[in-house]
Design a protein around this motif. Structure first.
Motif, mmCIF file in Angstrom:
data_model
loop_
_atom_site.group_PDB
_atom_site.id
_atom_site.type_symbol
_atom_site.label_atom_id
_atom_site.label_comp_id
_atom_site.label_asym_id
_atom_site.label_seq_id
_atom_site.Cartn_x
_atom_site.Cartn_y
_atom_site.Cartn_z
ATOM 1 N N MET A 1 55.895 80.005 24.924
ATOM 2 C CA MET A 1 54.745 80.342 25.595
ATOM 3 C C MET A 1 53.744 79.544 25.331
ATOM 4 S SD MET A 1 54.655 84.469 24.115
ATOM 5 C CE MET A 1 55.155 83.902 22.608
ATOM 6 N N LYS A 2 52.808 79.322 26.251
ATOM 7 C CA LYS A 2 51.730 78.257 26.234
ATOM 8 C C LYS A 2 50.238 78.790 26.371
ATOM 9 C CE LYS A 2 54.848 74.657 27.909
ATOM 10 N NZ LYS A 2 55.121 73.572 28.929
ATOM 11 N N ILE A 3 49.482 78.017 26.023
ATOM 12 C CA ILE A 3 47.895 78.248 26.068
ATOM 13 C C ILE A 3 47.249 77.028 25.806
ATOM 14 C CG2 ILE A 3 47.464 78.615 23.406
ATOM 15 C CD1 ILE A 3 45.847 81.198 24.531
ATOM 16 N N ASN A 4 46.033 77.082 26.724
ATOM 17 C CA ASN A 4 44.992 75.928 26.498
ATOM 18 C C ASN A 4 44.296 76.181 25.445
ATOM 19 O OD1 ASN A 4 45.940 74.082 28.722
ATOM 20 N ND2 ASN A 4 45.520 75.656 29.909
ATOM 21 N N ASN A 5 43.928 75.048 25.074
ATOM 22 C CA ASN A 5 42.844 75.256 23.785
ATOM 23 C C ASN A 5 41.777 74.043 23.966
ATOM 24 O OD1 ASN A 5 42.084 73.914 20.656
ATOM 25 N ND2 ASN A 5 42.062 75.948 20.569
ATOM 26 N N GLU A 10 47.072 71.696 25.854
ATOM 27 C CA GLU A 10 47.690 73.002 26.156
ATOM 28 C C GLU A 10 48.983 72.693 25.145
ATOM 29 O OE1 GLU A 10 50.292 74.040 30.086
ATOM 30 O OE2 GLU A 10 51.622 72.590 28.835
ATOM 31 N N ILE A 11 49.105 73.990 24.293
ATOM 32 C CA ILE A 11 49.788 74.183 23.155
ATOM 33 C C ILE A 11 50.992 75.168 23.377
ATOM 34 C CG2 ILE A 11 49.695 75.173 20.749
ATOM 35 C CD1 ILE A 11 48.369 72.720 20.930
ATOM 36 N N ALA A 12 52.268 74.869 22.992
ATOM 37 C CA ALA A 12 53.306 75.683 23.163
ATOM 38 C C ALA A 12 53.529 76.406 21.603
ATOM 39 C CB ALA A 12 54.577 74.829 23.461
ATOM 40 N N TYR A 13 53.797 77.702 21.671
ATOM 41 C CA TYR A 13 53.898 78.333 20.648
ATOM 42 C C TYR A 13 55.032 79.527 20.679
ATOM 43 C CZ TYR A 13 51.144 82.117 22.817
ATOM 44 O OH TYR A 13 50.630 82.954 23.899
ATOM 45 N N THR A 14 55.525 79.861 19.474
ATOM 46 C CA THR A 14 56.299 81.336 19.587
ATOM 47 C C THR A 14 55.494 82.464 19.100
ATOM 48 O OG1 THR A 14 57.289 80.829 17.465
ATOM 49 C CG2 THR A 14 58.160 79.538 19.211
ATOM 50 N N THR A 18 52.007 83.770 15.808
ATOM 51 C CA THR A 18 50.853 84.428 15.900
ATOM 52 C C THR A 18 50.609 85.254 14.811
ATOM 53 O OG1 THR A 18 51.910 86.298 17.083
ATOM 54 C CG2 THR A 18 51.185 84.401 18.464
ATOM 55 N N GLU A 55 41.343 82.449 26.794
ATOM 56 C CA GLU A 55 41.543 81.044 26.287
ATOM 57 C C GLU A 55 40.179 80.312 25.709
ATOM 58 O OE1 GLU A 55 43.387 78.506 29.237
ATOM 59 O OE2 GLU A 55 45.337 79.569 28.918
#
Length: 147
Positions: A1-5, A10-14, A18, A55
């Motif tokens: 999964m990814k989110i913009n900060n 863009e950050i990829a995370y699992t 969280t 976001e």
């Protein structure tokens, strides 16, 4: 999964990275899932807490023990139960900061820290009974005490 900060792009995370707030944060009760992003690798001194639902919403967290060696939050049994009744050593505490250009003008909320169960990653923002802690504690005042 990814989110913009806004700080890191863009950050990829699992999902395992969280933090879950069943009740949200004060004033942001609808926001339940967050991603903690350390400003320095392998350090929890300064963290960006990024909402996974919005976001544009993030908070700056500080490890209070890095700045206030005598900080001693006492968690109630109700708060402890809400994050899975962990032992004291399994709770990590963070405080929300308002960081200004001049560090001495920055403040932290020592009155309402975030308690995180290290194992389950369930979290809750709590209000401490101790009158020594304030909602806007100056980092500049702390710096003066250390010198």
């Amino acid at each position: 999964m990814k989110i913009n900060n806004k700080y890191f792009g863009e950050i990829a995370y699992t999902a395992q990275e969280t933090i879950y707030f069943p009740e949200g944060l004060f004033g942001f009760e609808e926001q339940k899932e967050f991603l903690p992003i350390p400003f320095e690798e392998n350090s929890d001194t300064l963290i960006c807490l990024q909402s996974l639902d919005e976001e544009s919403l993030s908070f700056i967290l500080l490890n209070p023990f890095s700045f206030f060696a005598d900080y001693d939050p006492k968690i109630s049994e109700a708060d402890r139960s809400a994050i899975g009744s962990p032992a004291d050593e399994d709770i990590s505490y963070y405080v929300i900061g308002v960081i200004r250009e001049e560090l001495s003008d920055s403040t932290v909320n020592l009155k309402a820290p975030i308690a995180v169960n290290f194992h389950t990653r369930d979290a809750r923002q709590i209000i401490l009974e101790d009158p020594a802690y304030t909602f806007r504690h100056s980092l500049g005042e702390q710096k003066g005490k250390e010198e």
